[in-house]
Design a protein around this motif. Structure first.
Motif, PDB file in Angstrom:
ATOM      1  N   PRO A 127       0.786  -1.229   0.000  1.00 13.44           N
ATOM      2  CA  PRO A 127       0.000   0.000   0.000  1.00 13.44           C
ATOM      3  C   PRO A 127       0.824   1.288   0.000  1.00 13.44           C
ATOM      4  O   PRO A 127       0.273   2.345   0.270  1.00 13.44           O
ATOM      5  N   PHE A 128       2.107   1.191  -0.284  1.00 17.30           N
ATOM      6  CA  PHE A 128       2.948   2.406  -0.290  1.00 17.30           C
ATOM      7  C   PHE A 128       3.294   2.828  -1.714  1.00 17.30           C
ATOM      8  O   PHE A 128       4.317   3.458  -1.927  1.00 17.30           O
ATOM      9  N   ASP A 129       2.474   2.452  -2.700  1.00 13.11           N
ATOM     10  CA  ASP A 129       2.857   2.741  -4.088  1.00 13.11           C
ATOM     11  C   ASP A 129       2.395   4.128  -4.516  1.00 13.11           C
ATOM     12  O   ASP A 129       1.796   4.311  -5.563  1.00 13.11           O
ATOM     13  N   LEU A 130       2.731   5.128  -3.682  1.00 13.38           N
ATOM     14  CA  LEU A 130       2.323   6.495  -4.006  1.00 13.38           C
ATOM     15  C   LEU A 130       3.063   7.036  -5.201  1.00 13.38           C
ATOM     16  O   LEU A 130       2.642   8.004  -5.804  1.00 13.38           O
ATOM     17  N   THR A 131       4.208   6.412  -5.527  1.00  9.75           N
ATOM     18  CA  THR A 131       4.958   6.904  -6.675  1.00  9.75           C
ATOM     19  C   THR A 131       4.239   6.547  -7.954  1.00  9.75           C
ATOM     20  O   THR A 131       4.410   7.209  -8.952  1.00  9.75           O
ATOM     21  N   GLU A 132       3.461   5.449  -7.924  1.00  6.20           N
ATOM     22  CA  GLU A 132       2.747   5.085  -9.131  1.00  6.20           C
ATOM     23  C   GLU A 132       1.367   5.718  -9.119  1.00  6.20           C
ATOM     24  O   GLU A 132       0.993   6.369 -10.086  1.00  6.20           O
ATOM     25  N   GLY A 133       0.660   5.541  -8.029  1.00  3.67           N
ATOM     26  CA  GLY A 133      -0.638   6.158  -7.808  1.00  3.67           C
ATOM     27  C   GLY A 133      -1.403   6.476  -9.077  1.00  3.67           C
ATOM     28  O   GLY A 133      -1.544   7.634  -9.444  1.00  3.67           O
ATOM     29  N   GLU A 134      -1.899   5.463  -9.777  1.00  2.00           N
ATOM     30  CA  GLU A 134      -2.451   5.706 -11.111  1.00  2.00           C
ATOM     31  C   GLU A 134      -3.637   6.660 -11.099  1.00  2.00           C
ATOM     32  O   GLU A 134      -3.948   7.258 -12.109  1.00  2.00           O
ATOM     33  N   SER A 135      -4.300   6.841  -9.931  1.00  2.00           N
ATOM     34  CA  SER A 135      -5.429   7.757  -9.925  1.00  2.00           C
ATOM     35  C   SER A 135      -4.980   9.213  -9.972  1.00  2.00           C
ATOM     36  O   SER A 135      -5.741  10.080 -10.351  1.00  2.00           O
ATOM     37  N   GLU A 136      -3.731   9.491  -9.581  1.00  2.00           N
ATOM     38  CA  GLU A 136      -3.295  10.886  -9.606  1.00  2.00           C
ATOM     39  C   GLU A 136      -2.062  11.101 -10.479  1.00  2.00           C
ATOM     40  O   GLU A 136      -1.924  12.125 -11.118  1.00  2.00           O
ATOM     41  N   LEU A 137      -1.136  10.136 -10.496  1.00  2.00           N
ATOM     42  CA  LEU A 137       0.113  10.354 -11.227  1.00  2.00           C
ATOM     43  C   LEU A 137       0.232   9.478 -12.461  1.00  2.00           C
ATOM     44  O   LEU A 137       1.313   9.331 -13.009  1.00  2.00           O
ATOM     45  N   VAL A 138      -0.857   8.859 -12.901  1.00  2.00           N
ATOM     46  CA  VAL A 138      -0.889   7.995 -14.072  1.00  2.00           C
ATOM     47  C   VAL A 138      -0.028   6.750 -13.852  1.00  2.00           C
ATOM     48  O   VAL A 138      -0.528   5.670 -13.655  1.00  2.00           O
ATOM     49  N   SER A 139       1.303   6.899 -13.872  1.00  2.00           N
ATOM     50  CA  SER A 139       2.142   5.746 -13.544  1.00  2.00           C
ATOM     51  C   SER A 139       3.423   6.179 -12.852  1.00  2.00           C
ATOM     52  O   SER A 139       4.352   5.410 -12.704  1.00  2.00           O
ATOM     53  N   GLY A 140       3.494   7.461 -12.447  1.00  2.00           N
ATOM     54  CA  GLY A 140       4.676   7.912 -11.736  1.00  2.00           C
ATOM     55  C   GLY A 140       5.863   8.148 -12.643  1.00  2.00           C
ATOM     56  O   GLY A 140       5.703   8.577 -13.778  1.00  2.00           O
ATOM     57  N   PHE A 141       7.043   7.819 -12.141  1.00  2.00           N
ATOM     58  CA  PHE A 141       8.277   8.245 -12.811  1.00  2.00           C
ATOM     59  C   PHE A 141       8.474   7.604 -14.181  1.00  2.00           C
ATOM     60  O   PHE A 141       9.305   8.043 -14.951  1.00  2.00           O
ATOM     61  N   ASN A 142       7.736   6.533 -14.504  1.00  2.00           N
ATOM     62  CA  ASN A 142       7.998   5.867 -15.789  1.00  2.00           C
ATOM     63  C   ASN A 142       6.919   6.131 -16.832  1.00  2.00           C
ATOM     64  O   ASN A 142       6.773   5.372 -17.777  1.00  2.00           O
ATOM     65  N   VAL A 143       6.199   7.256 -16.695  1.00  2.00           N
ATOM     66  CA  VAL A 143       5.144   7.552 -17.658  1.00  2.00           C
ATOM     67  C   VAL A 143       5.695   7.664 -19.077  1.00  2.00           C
ATOM     68  O   VAL A 143       5.127   7.142 -20.033  1.00  2.00           O
ATOM     69  N   GLU A 144       6.845   8.324 -19.217  1.00  2.00           N
ATOM     70  CA  GLU A 144       7.353   8.622 -20.557  1.00  2.00           C
ATOM     71  C   GLU A 144       8.141   7.471 -21.162  1.00  2.00           C
ATOM     72  O   GLU A 144       8.671   7.596 -22.244  1.00  2.00           O
ATOM     73  N   TYR A 145       8.247   6.366 -20.435  1.00  2.00           N
ATOM     74  CA  TYR A 145       9.078   5.269 -20.942  1.00  2.00           C
ATOM     75  C   TYR A 145       8.221   4.252 -21.654  1.00  2.00           C
ATOM     76  O   TYR A 145       7.083   3.999 -21.266  1.00  2.00           O
ATOM     77  N   SER A 146       8.814   3.672 -22.697  1.00  2.00           N
ATOM     78  CA  SER A 146       8.075   2.664 -23.454  1.00  2.00           C
ATOM     79  C   SER A 146       9.048   1.563 -23.838  1.00  2.00           C
ATOM     80  O   SER A 146      10.256   1.690 -23.636  1.00  2.00           O
ATOM     81  N   SER A 147       8.491   0.484 -24.358  1.00  2.00           N
ATOM     82  CA  SER A 147       9.321  -0.605 -24.880  1.00  2.00           C
ATOM     83  C   SER A 147      10.330  -1.091 -23.851  1.00  2.00           C
ATOM     84  O   SER A 147      10.012  -1.226 -22.683  1.00  2.00           O
ATOM     85  N   LEU A 148      11.577  -1.309 -24.270  1.00  2.00           N
ATOM     86  CA  LEU A 148      12.548  -1.927 -23.371  1.00  2.00           C
ATOM     87  C   LEU A 148      12.911  -1.019 -22.212  1.00  2.00           C
ATOM     88  O   LEU A 148      13.181  -1.483 -21.109  1.00  2.00           O
ATOM     89  N   SER A 149      12.928   0.308 -22.444  1.00  2.00           N
ATOM     90  CA  SER A 149      13.319   1.193 -21.349  1.00  2.00           C
ATOM     91  C   SER A 149      12.313   1.094 -20.208  1.00  2.00           C
ATOM     92  O   SER A 149      12.676   1.201 -19.039  1.00  2.00           O
TER      93      SER A 149
END
Lengths: 123, 343
Positions: free
Chosen positions: B206-228
């Motif tokens: 329950p500490f996944d505030l960095t991802e928090g899809e309701s507010e931060l979409v997916s957190g620090f890895n929003v802009e990453y795709s594919s292998l990155s």
């Protein structure tokens, strides 16, 4: 140098090598017929929900995070002081034991001060 | 080092690396299966028997996806962040002792090494958040960094109370010193705190505030795709397995068997090979799997907590408690003449 550290150093290089290999395979696949690369300006613009991004992105953020960083530094340095003590404390006498306790008491007083001043509140 | 030892290290690293990738792949399947079963549905069941080929299909799909590079990103930092993240996740495995002498590098300062590597992984997240030059990754990275560094303090203090009981930073020594009693019994509060802090350290529910899809979409890895993106994903799950293994090493006696050799079913199987010294890697992985299940279970059970609750939990509860525990452990050890023998 200790051979164990050489092992670590070599495996670092090897690990980075493996990952770079993976990345290059991914690039090759992405540009080949299996994958596809069709960049357009909408796709490569930064993510935003439903509208064009506006304003500066790297805006100032809450000072609380900096405060947490400073607190972390104090206590992490304390932890790094305690690590050497914790392995040799079976060879130390009672006096040095009390010295470390005094150090811990001073730090706890610091924490109590921070707490009373409201530095730990998050609102 | 001679050429032979280079080859040995290469083979050892591959022996760690390939099963690690496989277990991470199947951990993702296990997570979806366990979450599914806990919510009274089946989970992935189409690709292969019981969905067993699902992770491979996912991996191939991720590898062949288009690599989208945001036009405003700082290119170098953007590329280097997932690589740093995954490299650190692999490197931490160098000191994980799966059985007597089964590890990459028997460092005398193994615990410090583990601590250092887990501290460094903050940089990968900060770099990715900053380099993406996008709003959600930036907020997610700042939150994640503050959360990870906070909980590192608690983890450090808990580890110190373990080391006080053991008297060595070497991982094998820590396990071997638990032959008479596993450290979870004398240090039960520390073990519980370590479990919760490792949830926060790996930024899991329950500490996944960095991802928090309701507010931060997916957190620090929003802009990453594919292998990155895949590298971040692999690093996250590999860190889950790593924290479970460290929990086993610190508190549950690593590879030591909970039963005597005559009672130990694994010992019966291993008896013909003569590979028997009161425990085996089978026990190590069994115990670690229990903690991995704990990670998945807590994701199914608890709602995400608020950020102020997260910070309050650490600075007002865990920090004073773990500080007190260090003082108490040292005091009891000195007072009852129970200090470990000089190593």
């Amino acid at each position: 140098m200790n051979p164990e550290f050489k092992t670590i150093f070599y495996s670092t290089l090897l690990g980075v090598g493996i990952i770079l290999l993976l990345v290059s395979i991914s690039f090759a696949l992405g540009n080949s017929r299996i994958g596809s690369t069709r960049p357009d300006s909408e796709k490569s613009s930064i993510y935003e929900c439903g509208f064009d991004p506006f304003g500066k992105i790297r805006t100032p953020f809450a000072i609380k995070f900096v405060l947490v960083g400073i607190l972390f530094m104090i206590f992490d340095i304390e932890v790094s002081f305690l690590f050497p003590w914790s392995i040799v404390f079976n060879q130390l006498n009672l006096f040095s034991f009390w010295v470390v306790y005094t150090f811990l008491v001073i730090l706890s007083l610091g924490l109590a001060y921070e707490w009373l001043k409201g530095g730990l509140e998050w609102d | 080092m001679t050429i032979n030892s280079y080859i040995t290290v290469t083979i050892k690293l591959l022996i760690i690396f390939v099963p690690l990738l496989l277990s991470v792949a199947y951990l993702t399947l296990a997570e979806r299966k366990v979450l599914g079963l806990m919510q009274n549905r089946k989970g992935p069941a189409i690709v292969g028997p019981w969905g067993l080929v699902q992770p491979i299909a996912d991996g191939v799909k991720l590898l062949t996806k288009e690599l989208i590079i945001p036009s405003q990103a700082n290119k170098f930092m953007y590329y280097i962040a997932p690589i740093i993240s995954f490299t650190l996740a692999i490197l931490a495995w160098a000191i994980v002792t799966m059985d007597q002498g089964v590890l990459l590098s028997d460092l005398d300062i193994g615990v410090l090494y583990f601590f250092a590597i887990s501290s460094l992984s903050v940089y990968a997240i900060l770099l990715s958040g900053w380099a993406s030059n996008s709003r959600y990754p930036f907020l997610g990275a700042i939150r994640c960094a503050a959360q990870m560094i906070s909980y590192e303090v608690a983890i450090g203090l808990i580890i110190i109370s373990v080391i006080l009981c053991v008297g060595s930073l070497n991982i094998s020594e820590i396990v071997l010193s638990q032959k008479s009693v596993w450290l979870i019994i004398p240090l039960f509060p520390a073990a519980i705190m370590f479990m919760v802090a490792s949830l926060a350290e790996t930024a899991r529910a329950p500490f996944d505030l960095t991802e928090g899809e309701s507010e931060l979409v997916s957190g620090f890895n929003v802009e990453y795709s594919s292998l990155s993106f895949a590298l971040f994903f692999l690093a996250e799950y590999s860190n889950i397995i790593l924290m479970s293994c460290m929990m086993t090493i610190f508190f549950l006696g690593g590879w030591l068997s909970p039963l005597g050799d005559p009672l130990d079913p694994i010992a019966w199987f291993l008896a013909p090979t003569g590979a028997l010294s009161g425990g085996s890697a089978v026990w190590f992985f069994t115990k670690s799997s229990i903690f991995i299940l704990f990670f998945l279970w807590s994701r199914a059970s608890f709602p995400r907590i608020r950020y102020d609750q997260l910070m309050k939990l650490l600075w007002k509860t865990y920090l004073p408690l773990s500080l007190g525990l260090v003082v108490l452990t040292a005091g009891i050890l000195i007072g009852f003449n129970g200090v470990p023998p000089p190593y």
